[in-house]
Design a protein around this motif. Structure first.
Motif, PDB file in Angstrom:
ATOM      1  N   ARG A  60     -21.805  -2.497  18.738  1.00  0.00           N
ATOM      2  CA  ARG A  60     -21.696  -3.435  19.857  1.00  0.00           C
ATOM      3  C   ARG A  60     -22.960  -4.286  19.945  1.00  0.00           C
ATOM      4  NH1 ARG A  60     -17.741  -2.791  23.580  1.00  0.00           N
ATOM      5  NH2 ARG A  60     -18.360  -4.920  24.029  1.00  0.00           N
ATOM      6  N   VAL A  61     -22.798  -5.576  19.675  1.00  0.00           N
ATOM      7  CA  VAL A  61     -23.920  -6.509  19.739  1.00  0.00           C
ATOM      8  C   VAL A  61     -23.539  -7.677  20.646  1.00  0.00           C
ATOM      9  CG1 VAL A  61     -24.520  -5.959  17.329  1.00  0.00           C
ATOM     10  CG2 VAL A  61     -23.230  -8.045  17.836  1.00  0.00           C
ATOM     11  N   SER A  62     -24.535  -8.438  21.093  1.00  0.00           N
ATOM     12  CA  SER A  62     -24.255  -9.667  21.847  1.00  0.00           C
ATOM     13  C   SER A  62     -25.139 -10.788  21.326  1.00  0.00           C
ATOM     14  CB  SER A  62     -24.548  -9.479  23.337  1.00  0.00           C
ATOM     15  OG  SER A  62     -23.644  -8.562  23.907  1.00  0.00           O
ATOM     16  N   ALA A  63     -24.569 -11.987  21.319  1.00  0.00           N
ATOM     17  CA  ALA A  63     -25.369 -13.186  21.033  1.00  0.00           C
ATOM     18  C   ALA A  63     -26.035 -13.567  22.343  1.00  0.00           C
ATOM     19  CB  ALA A  63     -24.444 -14.297  20.552  1.00  0.00           C
ATOM     20  N   ALA A 312     -17.063 -17.269  22.249  1.00  0.00           N
ATOM     21  CA  ALA A 312     -18.292 -18.071  22.318  1.00  0.00           C
ATOM     22  C   ALA A 312     -19.494 -17.211  22.716  1.00  0.00           C
ATOM     23  CB  ALA A 312     -18.130 -19.223  23.296  1.00  0.00           C
ATOM     24  N   GLY A 313     -19.333 -15.905  22.679  1.00  0.00           N
ATOM     25  CA  GLY A 313     -20.463 -15.010  22.955  1.00  0.00           C
ATOM     26  C   GLY A 313     -21.121 -15.293  24.293  1.00  0.00           C
ATOM     27  N   GLN A 314     -20.313 -15.369  25.354  1.00  0.00           N
ATOM     28  CA  GLN A 314     -20.880 -15.770  26.658  1.00  0.00           C
ATOM     29  C   GLN A 314     -20.972 -14.649  27.681  1.00  0.00           C
ATOM     30  OE1 GLN A 314     -22.215 -18.629  27.699  1.00  0.00           O
ATOM     31  NE2 GLN A 314     -21.994 -19.586  25.706  1.00  0.00           N
ATOM     32  N   GLY A 315     -20.217 -13.544  27.505  1.00  0.00           N
ATOM     33  CA  GLY A 315     -20.035 -12.554  28.568  1.00  0.00           C
ATOM     34  C   GLY A 315     -21.310 -12.084  29.238  1.00  0.00           C
ATOM     35  N   MET A 360     -16.341 -21.844  32.304  1.00  0.00           N
ATOM     36  CA  MET A 360     -16.481 -21.230  30.977  1.00  0.00           C
ATOM     37  C   MET A 360     -15.214 -20.461  30.601  1.00  0.00           C
ATOM     38  SD  MET A 360     -18.436 -21.113  28.414  1.00  0.00           S
ATOM     39  CE  MET A 360     -20.116 -21.546  28.805  1.00  0.00           C
ATOM     40  N   LEU A 361     -14.612 -19.766  31.586  1.00  0.00           N
ATOM     41  CA  LEU A 361     -13.356 -19.042  31.315  1.00  0.00           C
ATOM     42  C   LEU A 361     -12.263 -20.035  30.891  1.00  0.00           C
ATOM     43  CD1 LEU A 361     -13.595 -16.583  34.304  1.00  0.00           C
ATOM     44  CD2 LEU A 361     -13.082 -15.819  31.999  1.00  0.00           C
ATOM     45  N   ALA A 362     -12.211 -21.175  31.571  1.00  0.00           N
ATOM     46  CA  ALA A 362     -11.186 -22.175  31.252  1.00  0.00           C
ATOM     47  C   ALA A 362     -11.432 -22.767  29.863  1.00  0.00           C
ATOM     48  CB  ALA A 362     -11.184 -23.280  32.305  1.00  0.00           C
ATOM     49  N   LEU A 363     -12.706 -23.002  29.541  1.00  0.00           N
ATOM     50  CA  LEU A 363     -13.052 -23.546  28.225  1.00  0.00           C
ATOM     51  C   LEU A 363     -12.605 -22.588  27.120  1.00  0.00           C
ATOM     52  CD1 LEU A 363     -14.609 -25.999  27.030  1.00  0.00           C
ATOM     53  CD2 LEU A 363     -16.622 -24.527  26.952  1.00  0.00           C
ATOM     54  N   MET A 364     -12.858 -21.296  27.335  1.00  0.00           N
ATOM     55  CA  MET A 364     -12.469 -20.307  26.317  1.00  0.00           C
ATOM     56  C   MET A 364     -10.959 -20.267  26.156  1.00  0.00           C
ATOM     57  SD  MET A 364     -15.172 -19.308  25.082  1.00  0.00           S
ATOM     58  CE  MET A 364     -15.994 -20.783  25.645  1.00  0.00           C
ATOM     59  N   ASP A 365     -10.228 -20.383  27.289  1.00  0.00           N
ATOM     60  CA  ASP A 365      -8.767 -20.410  27.229  1.00  0.00           C
ATOM     61  C   ASP A 365      -8.289 -21.595  26.411  1.00  0.00           C
ATOM     62  OD1 ASP A 365      -7.594 -18.281  28.325  1.00  0.00           O
ATOM     63  OD2 ASP A 365      -7.315 -19.136  30.322  1.00  0.00           O
ATOM     64  N   GLY A 366      -8.916 -22.753  26.677  1.00  0.00           N
ATOM     65  CA  GLY A 366      -8.533 -23.975  25.965  1.00  0.00           C
ATOM     66  C   GLY A 366      -8.736 -23.812  24.467  1.00  0.00           C
ATOM     67  N   PHE A 367      -9.901 -23.325  24.084  1.00  0.00           N
ATOM     68  CA  PHE A 367     -10.216 -23.115  22.669  1.00  0.00           C
ATOM     69  C   PHE A 367      -9.193 -22.186  22.016  1.00  0.00           C
ATOM     70  CE2 PHE A 367     -14.840 -24.360  22.886  1.00  0.00           C
ATOM     71  CZ  PHE A 367     -14.786 -25.206  21.799  1.00  0.00           C
ATOM     72  N   ARG A 368      -8.931 -21.090  22.724  1.00  0.00           N
ATOM     73  CA  ARG A 368      -8.068 -20.072  22.153  1.00  0.00           C
ATOM     74  C   ARG A 368      -6.650 -20.612  21.971  1.00  0.00           C
ATOM     75  NH1 ARG A 368      -5.094 -16.623  24.174  1.00  0.00           N
ATOM     76  NH2 ARG A 368      -5.585 -17.208  26.299  1.00  0.00           N
ATOM     77  N   LEU A 369      -6.172 -21.378  22.968  1.00  0.00           N
ATOM     78  CA  LEU A 369      -4.809 -21.895  22.873  1.00  0.00           C
ATOM     79  C   LEU A 369      -4.725 -22.966  21.793  1.00  0.00           C
ATOM     80  CD1 LEU A 369      -3.895 -22.036  26.662  1.00  0.00           C
ATOM     81  CD2 LEU A 369      -3.099 -20.397  24.938  1.00  0.00           C
ATOM     82  N   GLN A 401     -25.591 -27.424  24.277  1.00  0.00           N
ATOM     83  CA  GLN A 401     -26.170 -26.972  25.554  1.00  0.00           C
ATOM     84  C   GLN A 401     -25.403 -25.763  26.076  1.00  0.00           C
ATOM     85  OE1 GLN A 401     -26.023 -30.476  27.931  1.00  0.00           O
ATOM     86  NE2 GLN A 401     -27.968 -31.262  27.175  1.00  0.00           N
ATOM     87  N   GLN A 402     -24.079 -25.792  25.909  1.00  0.00           N
ATOM     88  CA  GLN A 402     -23.274 -24.633  26.335  1.00  0.00           C
ATOM     89  C   GLN A 402     -23.706 -23.401  25.530  1.00  0.00           C
ATOM     90  OE1 GLN A 402     -20.831 -24.692  28.769  1.00  0.00           O
ATOM     91  NE2 GLN A 402     -21.342 -26.816  29.132  1.00  0.00           N
ATOM     92  N   ALA A 403     -23.867 -23.623  24.204  1.00  0.00           N
ATOM     93  CA  ALA A 403     -24.197 -22.483  23.335  1.00  0.00           C
ATOM     94  C   ALA A 403     -25.563 -21.891  23.671  1.00  0.00           C
ATOM     95  CB  ALA A 403     -24.145 -22.926  21.874  1.00  0.00           C
TER      96      ALA A 403
END
Ligand SMILES: Cc1cc2nc3c(=O)[nH]c(=O)nc-3n(C[C@H](O)[C@H](O)[C@H](O)COP(=O)(O)OP(=O)(O)OC[C@H]3O[C@@H](n4cnc5c(N)ncnc54)[C@H](O)[C@@H]3O)c2cc1C
Length: 423
Positions: A60-63, A312-315, A360-369, A401-403
Protein backbone atom coordinates in the motif's frame (compact mmCIF):
# COMPACT_ATOMS: atom_id res chain seq x y z
CA UNK A 1 -1.88 4.58 25.19
CA UNK A 2 1.52 5.77 24.04
CA UNK A 3 4.20 4.33 26.27
CA UNK A 4 5.58 7.71 27.26
CA UNK A 5 2.28 9.18 28.38
CA UNK A 6 -0.18 8.27 31.11
CA UNK A 7 -3.89 8.37 30.34
CA UNK A 8 -4.78 11.58 32.12
CA UNK A 9 -8.32 12.34 33.20
CA UNK A 10 -7.98 16.00 32.20
CA UNK A 11 -10.61 17.16 29.74
CA UNK A 12 -9.81 17.06 26.06
CA UNK A 13 -10.69 19.79 23.63
CA UNK A 14 -10.80 17.37 20.70
CA UNK A 15 -11.19 13.59 20.47
CA UNK A 16 -10.01 12.13 17.17
CA UNK A 17 -11.35 8.67 16.40
CA UNK A 18 -9.01 6.96 13.93
CA UNK A 19 -5.24 7.13 14.00
CA UNK A 20 -4.63 6.53 10.29
CA UNK A 21 -2.59 9.01 8.23
CA UNK A 22 -5.28 11.70 8.31
CA UNK A 23 -6.30 11.47 11.98
CA UNK A 24 -2.68 11.38 13.09
CA UNK A 25 -1.75 14.36 10.92
CA UNK A 26 -4.66 16.32 12.40
CA UNK A 27 -3.52 15.41 15.94
CA UNK A 28 0.01 16.62 15.10
CA UNK A 29 -1.28 19.96 13.81
CA UNK A 30 -3.54 20.51 16.84
CA UNK A 31 -0.96 19.26 19.33
CA UNK A 32 1.68 21.63 17.96
CA UNK A 33 -0.72 24.49 18.68
CA UNK A 34 -1.14 23.19 22.25
CA UNK A 35 -4.69 21.83 22.02
CA UNK A 36 -5.53 18.96 24.36
CA UNK A 37 -6.23 16.05 22.03
CA UNK A 38 -7.07 12.36 22.46
CA UNK A 39 -6.49 9.98 19.57
CA UNK A 40 -8.32 6.64 19.75
CA UNK A 41 -7.51 3.80 17.38
CA UNK A 42 -8.78 0.24 17.24
CA UNK A 43 -5.33 -1.09 16.22
CA UNK A 44 -3.58 -2.91 19.03
CA UNK A 45 -0.32 -0.96 18.82
CA UNK A 46 1.52 1.72 16.85
CA UNK A 47 3.63 0.65 13.87
CA UNK A 48 7.08 -0.77 14.53
CA UNK A 49 9.25 2.17 13.44
CA UNK A 50 12.32 -0.05 13.41
CA UNK A 51 10.81 -2.22 10.68
CA UNK A 52 8.84 0.03 8.30
CA UNK A 53 10.44 1.25 5.09
CA UNK A 54 13.09 -1.47 5.18
CA UNK A 55 13.39 -4.57 3.02
CA UNK A 56 10.78 -5.25 0.34
CA UNK A 57 8.38 -2.33 -0.18
CA UNK A 58 4.91 -2.68 1.32
CA UNK A 59 2.04 -3.01 -1.09
CA UNK A 60 0.00 0.00 0.00
CA UNK A 61 1.60 3.22 -1.23
CA UNK A 62 0.33 6.74 -1.95
CA UNK A 63 1.46 9.42 -4.37
CA UNK A 64 1.93 12.43 -2.09
CA UNK A 65 1.77 15.88 -3.67
CA UNK A 66 4.32 18.64 -2.89
CA UNK A 67 1.51 20.36 -0.95
CA UNK A 68 1.10 17.29 1.28
CA UNK A 69 4.88 17.13 1.60
CA UNK A 70 4.82 20.69 2.93
CA UNK A 71 2.31 19.73 5.60
CA UNK A 72 4.40 16.70 6.58
CA UNK A 73 7.54 18.85 6.72
CA UNK A 74 5.72 21.37 8.91
CA UNK A 75 4.74 18.78 11.52
CA UNK A 76 8.25 17.31 11.54
CA UNK A 77 7.42 13.99 9.86
CA UNK A 78 9.03 14.39 6.45
CA UNK A 79 12.69 14.30 7.53
CA UNK A 80 12.23 10.84 9.04
CA UNK A 81 10.25 9.66 5.99
CA UNK A 82 12.97 10.89 3.64
CA UNK A 83 15.66 9.22 5.73
CA UNK A 84 13.73 5.95 5.55
CA UNK A 85 12.20 5.67 2.06
CA UNK A 86 10.40 8.09 -0.29
CA UNK A 87 10.50 7.85 -4.09
CA UNK A 88 10.40 11.13 -6.02
CA UNK A 89 8.86 11.34 -9.47
CA UNK A 90 9.58 14.19 -11.84
CA UNK A 91 7.65 13.07 -14.90
CA UNK A 92 4.18 11.76 -15.65
CA UNK A 93 3.15 9.85 -18.73
CA UNK A 94 -0.52 9.19 -19.31
CA UNK A 95 -1.66 7.46 -22.46
CA UNK A 96 -4.61 5.75 -24.05
CA UNK A 97 -4.17 2.01 -24.43
CA UNK A 98 -6.74 1.99 -27.24
CA UNK A 99 -5.37 4.81 -29.33
CA UNK A 100 -2.48 7.15 -29.87
CA UNK A 101 -3.21 9.93 -27.36
CA UNK A 102 -0.54 10.69 -24.79
CA UNK A 103 0.09 13.45 -22.23
CA UNK A 104 3.49 14.09 -20.68
CA UNK A 105 4.17 16.38 -17.70
CA UNK A 106 7.44 17.27 -16.05
CA UNK A 107 8.23 18.89 -12.72
CA UNK A 108 10.14 21.54 -14.61
CA UNK A 109 7.03 22.44 -16.64
CA UNK A 110 5.01 22.59 -13.41
CA UNK A 111 7.62 24.83 -11.78
CA UNK A 112 8.21 22.47 -8.86
CA UNK A 113 11.29 20.43 -7.89
CA UNK A 114 9.27 17.19 -8.06
CA UNK A 115 5.72 16.33 -9.13
CA UNK A 116 5.39 14.24 -5.99
CA UNK A 117 6.69 11.23 -4.09
CA UNK A 118 5.46 7.68 -3.94
CA UNK A 119 5.57 6.72 -0.27
CA UNK A 120 4.58 3.53 1.50
CA UNK A 121 1.58 4.31 3.72
CA UNK A 122 3.25 2.75 6.75
CA UNK A 123 6.31 5.00 6.34
CA UNK A 124 4.08 8.11 6.44
CA UNK A 125 2.04 6.80 9.37
CA UNK A 126 5.07 5.68 11.40
CA UNK A 127 6.63 9.14 10.98
CA UNK A 128 3.43 10.86 12.12
CA UNK A 129 3.09 8.50 15.08
CA UNK A 130 6.66 9.40 16.11
CA UNK A 131 5.75 13.11 15.98
CA UNK A 132 2.77 12.51 18.28
CA UNK A 133 4.97 11.05 21.02
CA UNK A 134 6.74 14.44 21.27
CA UNK A 135 3.54 16.43 21.83
CA UNK A 136 2.66 16.62 25.54
CA UNK A 137 -0.92 17.78 24.95
CA UNK A 138 -1.75 14.74 22.77
CA UNK A 139 -2.62 11.37 24.25
CA UNK A 140 -2.91 8.30 22.03
CA UNK A 141 -4.75 5.16 22.96
CA UNK A 142 -4.50 1.97 20.89
CA UNK A 143 -6.83 -1.01 21.21
CA UNK A 144 -9.56 1.59 21.69
CA UNK A 145 -12.49 0.71 19.44
CA UNK A 146 -15.31 3.23 19.61
CA UNK A 147 -18.72 1.56 19.73
CA UNK A 148 -21.05 4.46 20.46
CA UNK A 149 -21.50 8.22 20.24
CA UNK A 150 -23.71 10.37 22.48
CA UNK A 151 -24.63 14.03 22.46
CA UNK A 152 -24.72 15.90 25.77
CA UNK A 153 -24.67 19.43 27.18
CA UNK A 154 -20.87 19.61 27.29
CA UNK A 155 -20.23 18.12 23.88
CA UNK A 156 -19.98 14.62 22.50
CA UNK A 157 -19.16 11.44 24.36
CA UNK A 158 -17.57 8.42 22.73
CA UNK A 159 -18.23 4.99 24.22
CA UNK A 160 -15.45 2.47 23.90
CA UNK A 161 -15.90 -1.26 23.55
CA UNK A 162 -14.16 -1.77 26.92
CA UNK A 163 -16.94 0.25 28.55
CA UNK A 164 -14.98 3.48 29.10
CA UNK A 165 -16.33 6.86 28.01
CA UNK A 166 -14.63 10.05 26.95
CA UNK A 167 -16.19 13.48 26.43
CA UNK A 168 -14.98 16.56 24.54
CA UNK A 169 -16.59 19.61 22.89
CA UNK A 170 -15.53 18.17 19.50
CA UNK A 171 -15.26 14.60 18.21
CA UNK A 172 -13.57 14.18 14.83
CA UNK A 173 -14.18 11.00 12.86
CA UNK A 174 -11.05 9.99 10.94
CA UNK A 175 -12.06 6.35 10.98
CA UNK A 176 -11.80 5.54 7.29
CA UNK A 177 -14.09 4.98 4.31
CA UNK A 178 -16.64 2.84 6.14
CA UNK A 179 -16.57 5.27 9.10
CA UNK A 180 -18.58 3.70 11.95
CA UNK A 181 -18.72 7.16 13.59
CA UNK A 182 -20.35 8.68 10.49
CA UNK A 183 -23.10 6.05 10.78
CA UNK A 184 -23.44 6.62 14.53
CA UNK A 185 -23.87 10.35 13.86
CA UNK A 186 -26.61 9.56 11.33
CA UNK A 187 -24.82 11.28 8.43
CA UNK A 188 -25.87 9.88 5.05
CA UNK A 189 -23.34 9.16 2.38
CA UNK A 190 -23.67 9.24 -1.40
CA UNK A 191 -22.09 5.95 -2.29
CA UNK A 192 -21.44 4.66 -5.78
CA UNK A 193 -19.77 1.44 -6.74
CA UNK A 194 -17.34 2.39 -9.52
CA UNK A 195 -17.72 -1.11 -10.95
CA UNK A 196 -13.97 -1.49 -10.54
CA UNK A 197 -11.57 -3.34 -8.28
CA UNK A 198 -7.94 -2.25 -7.81
CA UNK A 199 -5.40 -5.05 -8.05
CA UNK A 200 -2.32 -3.91 -6.15
CA UNK A 201 1.14 -5.46 -6.19
CA UNK A 202 4.87 -4.67 -6.64
CA UNK A 203 7.03 -5.42 -9.67
CA UNK A 204 10.61 -5.26 -10.86
CA UNK A 205 11.60 -4.34 -14.41
CA UNK A 206 14.91 -4.58 -16.33
CA UNK A 207 14.68 -0.95 -17.50
CA UNK A 208 14.83 1.73 -14.79
CA UNK A 209 11.62 3.70 -14.35
CA UNK A 210 13.53 6.98 -14.54
CA UNK A 211 11.35 8.70 -11.94
CA UNK A 212 8.34 8.57 -14.30
CA UNK A 213 4.83 7.83 -12.99
CA UNK A 214 3.10 5.99 -15.81
CA UNK A 215 -0.60 5.40 -16.33
CA UNK A 216 -2.35 3.74 -19.24
CA UNK A 217 -6.09 3.88 -19.74
CA UNK A 218 -7.28 0.43 -20.83
CA UNK A 219 -10.88 -0.35 -21.87
CA UNK A 220 -11.40 -2.01 -18.47
CA UNK A 221 -9.84 0.84 -16.44
CA UNK A 222 -6.55 2.61 -15.66
CA UNK A 223 -3.29 0.81 -14.86
CA UNK A 224 -0.60 2.74 -12.95
CA UNK A 225 3.11 1.94 -12.66
CA UNK A 226 4.27 4.09 -9.74
CA UNK A 227 8.07 4.41 -9.49
CA UNK A 228 9.76 3.18 -6.31
CA UNK A 229 13.35 3.85 -5.33
CA UNK A 230 14.57 0.99 -3.15
CA UNK A 231 18.09 1.67 -1.86
CA UNK A 232 19.06 3.65 -4.98
CA UNK A 233 17.59 0.96 -7.21
CA UNK A 234 15.17 2.43 -9.78
CA UNK A 235 13.77 -0.85 -11.08
CA UNK A 236 10.73 -1.33 -8.83
CA UNK A 237 7.21 -0.05 -9.35
CA UNK A 238 4.05 -0.25 -7.30
CA UNK A 239 1.10 -1.38 -9.42
CA UNK A 240 -2.48 -0.16 -9.13
CA UNK A 241 -4.54 -1.89 -11.80
CA UNK A 242 -8.17 -0.75 -11.68
CA UNK A 243 -10.36 -3.11 -13.61
CA UNK A 244 -13.69 -4.93 -13.71
CA UNK A 245 -14.43 -7.34 -10.84
CA UNK A 246 -14.33 -10.33 -13.22
CA UNK A 247 -11.00 -9.26 -14.70
CA UNK A 248 -9.60 -8.61 -11.21
CA UNK A 249 -10.61 -12.11 -10.16
CA UNK A 250 -8.90 -13.52 -13.23
CA UNK A 251 -5.72 -11.51 -12.54
CA UNK A 252 -5.68 -12.55 -8.88
CA UNK A 253 -5.79 -16.23 -9.94
CA UNK A 254 -2.85 -15.89 -12.34
CA UNK A 255 0.59 -17.20 -11.37
CA UNK A 256 3.01 -14.30 -10.84
CA UNK A 257 4.88 -15.01 -14.06
CA UNK A 258 1.70 -14.82 -16.15
CA UNK A 259 0.61 -11.62 -14.41
CA UNK A 260 4.01 -10.13 -15.25
CA UNK A 261 3.50 -10.97 -18.93
CA UNK A 262 0.09 -9.24 -18.91
CA UNK A 263 1.46 -6.18 -17.13
CA UNK A 264 4.35 -5.84 -19.58
CA UNK A 265 2.02 -6.08 -22.55
CA UNK A 266 -0.51 -3.64 -21.02
CA UNK A 267 2.13 -0.89 -20.85
CA UNK A 268 3.48 -1.64 -24.33
CA UNK A 269 6.71 -3.12 -22.90
CA UNK A 270 7.89 0.40 -22.00
CA UNK A 271 9.96 -1.00 -19.10
CA UNK A 272 10.74 -4.40 -20.66
CA UNK A 273 9.75 -7.68 -18.99
CA UNK A 274 7.85 -7.36 -15.74
CA UNK A 275 8.56 -9.58 -12.73
CA UNK A 276 5.91 -9.58 -10.01
CA UNK A 277 7.76 -9.61 -6.67
CA UNK A 278 4.89 -9.67 -4.19
CA UNK A 279 1.47 -11.24 -3.72
CA UNK A 280 -1.46 -9.29 -5.14
CA UNK A 281 -4.21 -7.59 -3.18
CA UNK A 282 -7.69 -6.75 -4.56
CA UNK A 283 -9.43 -3.63 -3.24
CA UNK A 284 -13.04 -2.89 -4.38
CA UNK A 285 -13.36 0.77 -5.41
CA UNK A 286 -16.39 2.64 -4.13
CA UNK A 287 -16.66 6.43 -4.38
CA UNK A 288 -18.34 7.92 -1.32
CA UNK A 289 -19.13 11.45 -0.30
CA UNK A 290 -20.74 12.31 3.04
CA UNK A 291 -23.82 14.51 2.61
CA UNK A 292 -22.49 16.78 5.32
CA UNK A 293 -19.09 17.04 6.97
CA UNK A 294 -20.14 18.54 10.31
CA UNK A 295 -22.75 18.66 13.04
CA UNK A 296 -22.47 20.63 16.28
CA UNK A 297 -19.53 19.02 18.14
CA UNK A 298 -18.78 16.58 15.33
CA UNK A 299 -16.71 16.60 12.10
CA UNK A 300 -15.60 14.15 9.44
CA UNK A 301 -12.14 14.17 7.82
CA UNK A 302 -10.27 12.03 5.28
CA UNK A 303 -11.83 8.88 3.90
CA UNK A 304 -14.60 9.15 6.50
CA UNK A 305 -15.78 12.22 4.55
CA UNK A 306 -14.89 11.09 1.02
CA UNK A 307 -13.34 8.13 -0.71
CA UNK A 308 -12.21 8.58 -4.26
CA UNK A 309 -11.05 6.42 -7.16
CA UNK A 310 -7.25 6.12 -6.91
CA UNK A 311 -6.63 6.92 -10.60
CA UNK A 312 -5.24 10.38 -9.83
CA UNK A 313 -3.71 9.46 -6.47
CA UNK A 314 -5.71 12.07 -4.56
CA UNK A 315 -7.32 10.28 -1.57
CA UNK A 316 -4.93 10.90 1.27
CA UNK A 317 -3.84 14.23 -0.22
CA UNK A 318 -7.42 15.48 0.06
CA UNK A 319 -7.58 14.05 3.58
CA UNK A 320 -4.43 15.87 4.63
CA UNK A 321 -5.92 19.09 3.27
CA UNK A 322 -9.05 18.46 5.36
CA UNK A 323 -6.81 18.06 8.42
CA UNK A 324 -4.88 21.27 7.65
CA UNK A 325 -8.03 23.35 7.10
CA UNK A 326 -9.85 21.98 10.16
CA UNK A 327 -6.76 22.58 12.32
CA UNK A 328 -6.47 26.14 10.98
CA UNK A 329 -10.10 26.91 11.85
CA UNK A 330 -9.86 25.32 15.31
CA UNK A 331 -6.63 27.09 16.22
CA UNK A 332 -8.05 30.45 15.09
CA UNK A 333 -11.22 29.80 17.11
CA UNK A 334 -9.21 28.93 20.19
CA UNK A 335 -7.27 32.20 19.97
CA UNK A 336 -10.65 33.94 20.07
CA UNK A 337 -11.69 31.92 23.12
CA UNK A 338 -14.34 29.92 21.23
CA UNK A 339 -15.19 26.28 21.81
CA UNK A 340 -13.99 23.92 19.04
CA UNK A 341 -17.41 22.29 18.77
CA UNK A 342 -19.28 25.44 17.72
CA UNK A 343 -21.28 24.93 14.57
CA UNK A 344 -20.19 28.10 12.77
CA UNK A 345 -16.49 27.21 13.21
CA UNK A 346 -17.06 23.72 11.88
CA UNK A 347 -19.24 25.19 9.13
CA UNK A 348 -16.28 27.23 7.91
CA UNK A 349 -14.22 24.03 7.64
CA UNK A 350 -17.02 22.27 5.74
CA UNK A 351 -17.44 25.19 3.32
CA UNK A 352 -13.71 25.32 2.60
CA UNK A 353 -13.35 21.57 1.96
CA UNK A 354 -16.58 20.05 0.69
CA UNK A 355 -16.64 21.89 -2.64
CA UNK A 356 -13.01 21.12 -3.42
CA UNK A 357 -13.48 17.43 -2.61
CA UNK A 358 -16.74 17.28 -4.61
CA UNK A 359 -15.00 18.79 -7.64
CA UNK A 360 -12.22 16.20 -7.46
CA UNK A 361 -14.72 13.33 -7.07
CA UNK A 362 -16.61 14.59 -10.13
CA UNK A 363 -13.38 14.94 -12.12
CA UNK A 364 -12.43 11.34 -11.33
CA UNK A 365 -15.91 10.17 -12.38
CA UNK A 366 -15.57 12.03 -15.66
CA UNK A 367 -12.16 10.53 -16.38
CA UNK A 368 -13.31 7.05 -15.52
CA UNK A 369 -16.44 7.24 -17.67
CA UNK A 370 -14.67 8.82 -20.63
CA UNK A 371 -11.75 6.45 -20.66
CA UNK A 372 -13.72 3.42 -19.55
CA UNK A 373 -15.83 3.41 -22.69
CA UNK A 374 -15.09 1.46 -25.83
CA UNK A 375 -17.35 3.39 -28.23
CA UNK A 376 -15.30 4.37 -31.33
CA UNK A 377 -16.50 7.99 -31.17
CA UNK A 378 -15.31 8.24 -27.60
CA UNK A 379 -12.02 6.61 -28.49
CA UNK A 380 -11.55 9.28 -31.15
CA UNK A 381 -12.68 12.04 -28.80
CA UNK A 382 -10.36 10.99 -26.05
CA UNK A 383 -7.45 10.68 -28.46
CA UNK A 384 -8.13 14.18 -29.69
CA UNK A 385 -8.59 15.27 -26.09
CA UNK A 386 -5.38 13.75 -24.84
CA UNK A 387 -3.28 14.92 -27.76
CA UNK A 388 -4.97 18.29 -27.57
CA UNK A 389 -4.19 18.61 -23.89
CA UNK A 390 -0.55 17.84 -24.59
CA UNK A 391 -0.43 20.82 -26.96
CA UNK A 392 -2.60 23.24 -24.96
CA UNK A 393 -0.23 24.94 -22.53
CA UNK A 394 -2.69 26.61 -20.11
CA UNK A 395 -4.99 23.59 -19.81
CA UNK A 396 -2.04 21.30 -19.27
CA UNK A 397 -0.75 23.65 -16.60
CA UNK A 398 -4.12 23.50 -14.87
CA UNK A 399 -3.96 19.71 -14.85
CA UNK A 400 -0.45 19.90 -13.43
CA UNK A 401 -1.69 22.15 -10.63
CA UNK A 402 -4.28 19.49 -9.77
CA UNK A 403 -1.55 16.84 -9.76
CA UNK A 404 0.79 18.82 -7.50
CA UNK A 405 -2.01 19.99 -5.20
CA UNK A 406 -1.42 23.71 -5.90
CA UNK A 407 -5.04 24.78 -6.30
CA UNK A 408 -7.37 27.13 -4.49
CA UNK A 409 -6.61 28.83 -1.21
CA UNK A 410 -4.15 26.61 0.64
CA UNK A 411 -4.19 26.37 4.44
CA UNK A 412 -1.13 27.90 6.14
CA UNK A 413 0.27 24.46 7.00
CA UNK A 414 0.67 23.74 3.27
CA UNK A 415 1.93 27.05 1.94
CA UNK A 416 5.62 27.50 2.52
CA UNK A 417 7.15 24.94 0.15
CA UNK A 418 9.50 26.72 -2.21
CA UNK A 419 8.48 26.41 -5.80
CA UNK A 420 9.11 28.58 -8.76
CA UNK A 421 5.53 29.13 -9.88
CA UNK A 422 2.97 26.50 -10.73
CA UNK A 423 0.53 29.09 -12.02
C1 LIG B 1 -5.58 0.99 -4.26
C2 LIG B 1 -5.51 2.34 -3.63
C3 LIG B 1 -4.52 3.23 -4.01
C4 LIG B 1 -4.45 4.51 -3.44
N1 LIG B 1 -3.49 5.38 -3.86
C5 LIG B 1 -3.48 6.62 -3.36
C6 LIG B 1 -2.53 7.58 -3.83
O1 LIG B 1 -1.68 7.30 -4.68
N2 LIG B 1 -2.55 8.84 -3.29
C7 LIG B 1 -3.47 9.19 -2.37
O2 LIG B 1 -3.48 10.37 -1.95
N3 LIG B 1 -4.38 8.31 -1.89
C8 LIG B 1 -4.41 7.05 -2.37
N4 LIG B 1 -5.32 6.16 -1.91
C9 LIG B 1 -6.27 6.57 -0.85
C10 LIG B 1 -5.64 6.48 0.55
O3 LIG B 1 -5.12 5.18 0.77
C11 LIG B 1 -6.70 6.83 1.59
O4 LIG B 1 -7.28 8.08 1.24
C12 LIG B 1 -6.11 6.95 2.99
O5 LIG B 1 -5.49 5.75 3.39
C13 LIG B 1 -7.20 7.31 4.00
O6 LIG B 1 -6.62 7.59 5.25
P1 LIG B 1 -7.54 7.87 6.52
O7 LIG B 1 -6.58 8.19 7.63
O8 LIG B 1 -8.62 8.81 6.20
O9 LIG B 1 -8.27 6.48 6.82
P2 LIG B 1 -7.69 5.05 7.19
O10 LIG B 1 -6.30 4.87 6.70
O11 LIG B 1 -8.71 4.06 6.73
O12 LIG B 1 -7.61 5.06 8.80
C14 LIG B 1 -8.74 4.85 9.60
C15 LIG B 1 -8.29 4.48 11.01
O13 LIG B 1 -9.45 4.44 11.84
C16 LIG B 1 -9.36 3.34 12.72
N5 LIG B 1 -10.73 2.96 13.10
C17 LIG B 1 -11.73 2.55 12.29
N6 LIG B 1 -12.85 2.33 13.00
C18 LIG B 1 -12.56 2.64 14.29
C19 LIG B 1 -13.31 2.62 15.52
N7 LIG B 1 -14.60 2.23 15.56
N8 LIG B 1 -12.71 2.99 16.67
C20 LIG B 1 -11.38 3.37 16.66
N9 LIG B 1 -10.63 3.40 15.52
C21 LIG B 1 -11.21 3.03 14.37
C22 LIG B 1 -8.63 2.26 11.91
O14 LIG B 1 -7.97 1.34 12.77
C23 LIG B 1 -7.63 3.10 11.10
O15 LIG B 1 -6.38 3.21 11.74
C24 LIG B 1 -5.41 4.88 -2.47
C25 LIG B 1 -6.41 3.99 -2.07
C26 LIG B 1 -6.47 2.74 -2.65
C27 LIG B 1 -7.58 1.79 -2.24
Amino acid sequence: MSAAQGWASSPFEVIIVGGGMVGTALACLLGRAGLAVAVLDAREAPLDRGAVGKGPPSMRVSALTPVSQQLLEGVGAWAWMASRRVSPYRFMQVWDGEGSGEVNFSAEQAGVPVLGHIVENDVTLAALEACLTKLPSVQVRYGARVAGLETGNTGRTVLLEDGSRLTAPLVVAADGARSPLRTMAGIDVNSRDTGQVAVVTTVRTPRPHGGVARQVFLPTGPLAFLPLRIEDDDHHCSIVWSTTPAEAERLMDLPRQAMGVELASAIDHRLGEVTVTDRALAVPLTQRHAERYVQPGFALVGDAAHSIHPLAGQGVNLGLMDAAVLAEELVTARRRGLSPGEEHILGRYARRRRGDNAAMLALMDGFRLLFGARHPALTLARNLGLSGVDRLGPLKRLLMQQATGHRGRLPYACRALSRRDAG
